[in-house]
Design a protein around this motif. Structure first.
Motif, PDB file in Angstrom:
ATOM      1  N   MET A  61       0.651  -1.192   0.056  1.00  0.00           N
ATOM      2  CA  MET A  61      -0.013   0.161  -0.096  1.00  0.00           C
ATOM      3  C   MET A  61       1.043   1.348   0.120  1.00  0.00           C
ATOM      4  O   MET A  61       2.023   1.389   0.293  1.00  0.00           O
ATOM      5  N   PRO A  62       0.025   2.369  -0.303  1.00  0.00           N
ATOM      6  CA  PRO A  62       1.004   3.597  -0.357  1.00  0.00           C
ATOM      7  C   PRO A  62       1.727   4.102   1.212  1.00  0.00           C
ATOM      8  O   PRO A  62       1.167   3.464   2.041  1.00  0.00           O
ATOM      9  N   LYS A  63       2.830   4.633   0.703  1.00  0.00           N
ATOM     10  CA  LYS A  63       3.627   4.783   1.943  1.00  0.00           C
ATOM     11  C   LYS A  63       3.552   5.841   2.795  1.00  0.00           C
ATOM     12  O   LYS A  63       4.143   6.237   3.769  1.00  0.00           O
ATOM     13  N   ASP A  64       2.247   6.629   2.621  1.00  0.00           N
ATOM     14  CA  ASP A  64       1.945   7.745   3.475  1.00  0.00           C
ATOM     15  C   ASP A  64       0.972   7.389   4.578  1.00  0.00           C
ATOM     16  O   ASP A  64       0.222   8.143   5.197  1.00  0.00           O
ATOM     17  N   ILE A  65       0.674   6.100   4.551  1.00  0.00           N
ATOM     18  CA  ILE A  65      -0.102   5.481   5.570  1.00  0.00           C
ATOM     19  C   ILE A  65       0.514   5.438   6.924  1.00  0.00           C
ATOM     20  O   ILE A  65       1.690   4.979   6.825  1.00  0.00           O
ATOM     21  N   GLU A  66       0.048   5.616   8.012  1.00  0.00           N
ATOM     22  CA  GLU A  66       0.364   5.303   9.375  1.00  0.00           C
ATOM     23  C   GLU A  66      -0.156   4.131   9.853  1.00  0.00           C
ATOM     24  O   GLU A  66      -1.626   3.908  10.084  1.00  0.00           O
ATOM     25  N   TRP A  67       0.543   3.164  10.242  1.00  0.00           N
ATOM     26  CA  TRP A  67       0.291   1.860  10.504  1.00  0.00           C
ATOM     27  C   TRP A  67       0.459   1.666  12.128  1.00  0.00           C
ATOM     28  O   TRP A  67       1.300   2.022  12.677  1.00  0.00           O
ATOM     29  N   HIS A  68      -0.957   1.376  12.790  1.00  0.00           N
ATOM     30  CA  HIS A  68      -0.959   1.265  14.255  1.00  0.00           C
ATOM     31  C   HIS A  68      -0.944  -0.413  14.415  1.00  0.00           C
ATOM     32  O   HIS A  68      -1.921  -1.152  13.872  1.00  0.00           O
ATOM     33  N   MET A  69      -0.227  -0.724  15.369  1.00  0.00           N
ATOM     34  CA  MET A  69      -0.323  -2.055  15.966  1.00  0.00           C
ATOM     35  C   MET A  69      -1.298  -2.142  17.166  1.00  0.00           C
ATOM     36  O   MET A  69      -0.956  -1.495  18.110  1.00  0.00           O
ATOM     37  N   ILE A  70      -2.565  -2.678  16.983  1.00  0.00           N
ATOM     38  CA  ILE A  70      -3.587  -2.539  18.040  1.00  0.00           C
ATOM     39  C   ILE A  70      -3.569  -4.022  18.858  1.00  0.00           C
ATOM     40  O   ILE A  70      -4.387  -3.894  19.963  1.00  0.00           O
ATOM     41  N   GLY A  71      -3.111  -4.941  18.263  1.00  0.00           N
ATOM     42  CA  GLY A  71      -3.284  -6.255  19.189  1.00  0.00           C
ATOM     43  C   GLY A  71      -2.128  -6.604  20.210  1.00  0.00           C
ATOM     44  O   GLY A  71      -1.216  -5.531  20.321  1.00  0.00           O
ATOM     45  N   HIS A  72      -2.370  -7.577  20.798  1.00  0.00           N
ATOM     46  CA  HIS A  72      -1.310  -8.128  21.739  1.00  0.00           C
ATOM     47  C   HIS A  72       0.077  -8.427  20.996  1.00  0.00           C
ATOM     48  O   HIS A  72       0.031  -9.142  19.787  1.00  0.00           O
ATOM     49  N   VAL A  73       1.216  -7.680  21.276  1.00  0.00           N
ATOM     50  CA  VAL A  73       2.498  -8.089  20.616  1.00  0.00           C
ATOM     51  C   VAL A  73       3.337  -9.200  21.293  1.00  0.00           C
ATOM     52  O   VAL A  73       3.623  -8.935  22.468  1.00  0.00           O
ATOM     53  N   GLN A  74       3.810 -10.166  20.430  1.00  0.00           N
ATOM     54  CA  GLN A  74       4.724 -10.819  20.892  1.00  0.00           C
ATOM     55  C   GLN A  74       6.116 -10.304  20.707  1.00  0.00           C
ATOM     56  O   GLN A  74       6.473  -9.963  19.587  1.00  0.00           O
ATOM     57  N   PHE A  93       8.712   0.342  10.312  1.00  0.00           N
ATOM     58  CA  PHE A  93       7.744   1.454   9.658  1.00  0.00           C
ATOM     59  C   PHE A  93       6.736   1.645  10.667  1.00  0.00           C
ATOM     60  O   PHE A  93       5.904   2.626  10.599  1.00  0.00           O
ATOM     61  N   VAL A  94       6.207   0.569  11.702  1.00  0.00           N
ATOM     62  CA  VAL A  94       5.053   0.905  12.650  1.00  0.00           C
ATOM     63  C   VAL A  94       5.037   2.473  13.218  1.00  0.00           C
ATOM     64  O   VAL A  94       6.194   2.858  13.505  1.00  0.00           O
ATOM     65  N   GLN A  95       3.923   2.843  13.418  1.00  0.00           N
ATOM     66  CA  GLN A  95       3.827   4.541  13.648  1.00  0.00           C
ATOM     67  C   GLN A  95       3.484   4.518  15.110  1.00  0.00           C
ATOM     68  O   GLN A  95       4.013   5.413  15.904  1.00  0.00           O
ATOM     69  N   LEU A  96       2.746   3.560  15.546  1.00  0.00           N
ATOM     70  CA  LEU A  96       2.112   3.706  16.953  1.00  0.00           C
ATOM     71  C   LEU A  96       1.959   2.192  17.605  1.00  0.00           C
ATOM     72  O   LEU A  96       1.232   1.646  16.675  1.00  0.00           O
ATOM     73  N   ILE A  97       2.388   1.878  18.540  1.00  0.00           N
ATOM     74  CA  ILE A  97       2.187   0.500  19.355  1.00  0.00           C
ATOM     75  C   ILE A  97       1.335   0.820  20.309  1.00  0.00           C
ATOM     76  O   ILE A  97       1.664   1.313  21.315  1.00  0.00           O
ATOM     77  N   HIS A  98       0.024   0.224  20.235  1.00  0.00           N
ATOM     78  CA  HIS A  98      -1.107   0.586  21.390  1.00  0.00           C
ATOM     79  C   HIS A  98      -0.950  -0.391  22.541  1.00  0.00           C
ATOM     80  O   HIS A  98      -1.354  -0.119  23.487  1.00  0.00           O
ATOM     81  N   GLY A  99      -0.518  -1.644  22.200  1.00  0.00           N
ATOM     82  CA  GLY A  99      -0.645  -2.765  23.378  1.00  0.00           C
ATOM     83  C   GLY A  99       0.607  -2.963  24.162  1.00  0.00           C
ATOM     84  O   GLY A  99       1.037  -4.178  24.549  1.00  0.00           O
ATOM     85  N   VAL A 100       1.273  -2.054  24.831  1.00  0.00           N
ATOM     86  CA  VAL A 100       2.372  -2.232  25.221  1.00  0.00           C
ATOM     87  C   VAL A 100       2.194  -2.691  26.738  1.00  0.00           C
ATOM     88  O   VAL A 100       1.530  -1.770  27.513  1.00  0.00           O
ATOM     89  N   ASP A 101       2.612  -3.600  27.231  1.00  0.00           N
ATOM     90  CA  ASP A 101       1.955  -4.182  28.593  1.00  0.00           C
ATOM     91  C   ASP A 101       2.860  -4.620  29.452  1.00  0.00           C
ATOM     92  O   ASP A 101       2.699  -5.334  30.356  1.00  0.00           O
ATOM     93  N   SER A 102       4.327  -4.467  29.111  1.00  0.00           N
ATOM     94  CA  SER A 102       5.366  -4.709  29.931  1.00  0.00           C
ATOM     95  C   SER A 102       6.582  -4.253  29.733  1.00  0.00           C
ATOM     96  O   SER A 102       7.000  -3.770  28.483  1.00  0.00           O
TER      97      SER A 102
END
Length: 219
Positions: free
Chosen positions: A58-71, A81-90
């Protein structure tokens, strides 16, 4: 054009200070492109591999947010490339994000996920863990992450009073941390509210809502 119509209807209903994250998990690139063409630039995914695949196409002006639980072992795939990681829990996860961000010569924005629901299944920090994390020397030495806010998910219930109580609780925690400003921590964003409860979340002070089914239709 249902996706575009849904998107614009929701956007027009949001106050100016509220950011819309279009939750595009499991949806094909064609659906995302319809939202993109309608002006949406922020997409939220909950599986890193799927997000990487979409980012590549996809186009490169997209902000990608990781909203799930992250391993922890998957962070390296989205670090470029990720812009914002929502689920930082440790702290352990934060250390890995910091390490991978450093390798990519980036500073990655993160939200700390707070545990506000009355359900056992949700991930997140409680208030003691939050304060321990923010006051730890490990955290204070991290140069490649920035904590920009908090995220929380309410209990999955029809009880509006309970949801309101949980959202209000998260806002209260957020407010107590407002005065905390360091190089790697300045809280501006409070991410709460999804398709079913976002108007209530906004009323309780949310500045970022994660909306999927109301834009793209059900799974």
């Amino acid at each position: 054009m249902a996706i575009a119509e849904n998107l614009l209807k929701i956007k027009n209903s949001l106050p100016e200070n509220v950011t819309l994250v279009a939750v595009s998990k499991t949806k094909p690139v064609t659906d995302l492109m319809e939202a993109y063409t309608a002006g949406q630039r922020i997409f939220g995914e909950n599986k890193i591999q799927e997000m990487v695949d979409k980012w590549e196409q996809m186009p490169k002006d997209i902000e990608w947010h990781m909203i799930g639980h992250v391993q922890t072992n998957k962070v390296k795939y989205m670090a470029p490339f990720v812009q914002l990681i929502h689920g930082v829990d440790s702290l352990k996860l934060l250390e890995e994000i910091n390490k991978q961000a450093q390798k990519n010569n980036r500073v990655i924005d993160c939200l700390l996920q707070m545990y506000i629901a009355e359900e056992e299944s949700k991930f997140g920090l409680d208030e003691v863990e939050l304060h321990n994390l923010l006051n730890s020397s490990t955290f204070n030495q991290m140069k490649n992450i920035r904590i920009v806010g908090l995220m929380g998910m309410a209990t999955f219930t029809d009880n509006q009073n309970q949801i309101k109580k949980e959202f209000t609780h998260l806002k209260a925690i957020f407010d107590t941390l407002q005065k905390l400003k360091t190089e790697n921590c300045e809280l501006k964003t409070i991410s709460m509210g999804m398709s079913g409860d976002y108007p209530l979340a906004i009323a309780c002070g949310s500045t970022m809502v994660r909306i999927g089914s109301s834009i793209f239709g059900g799974r």
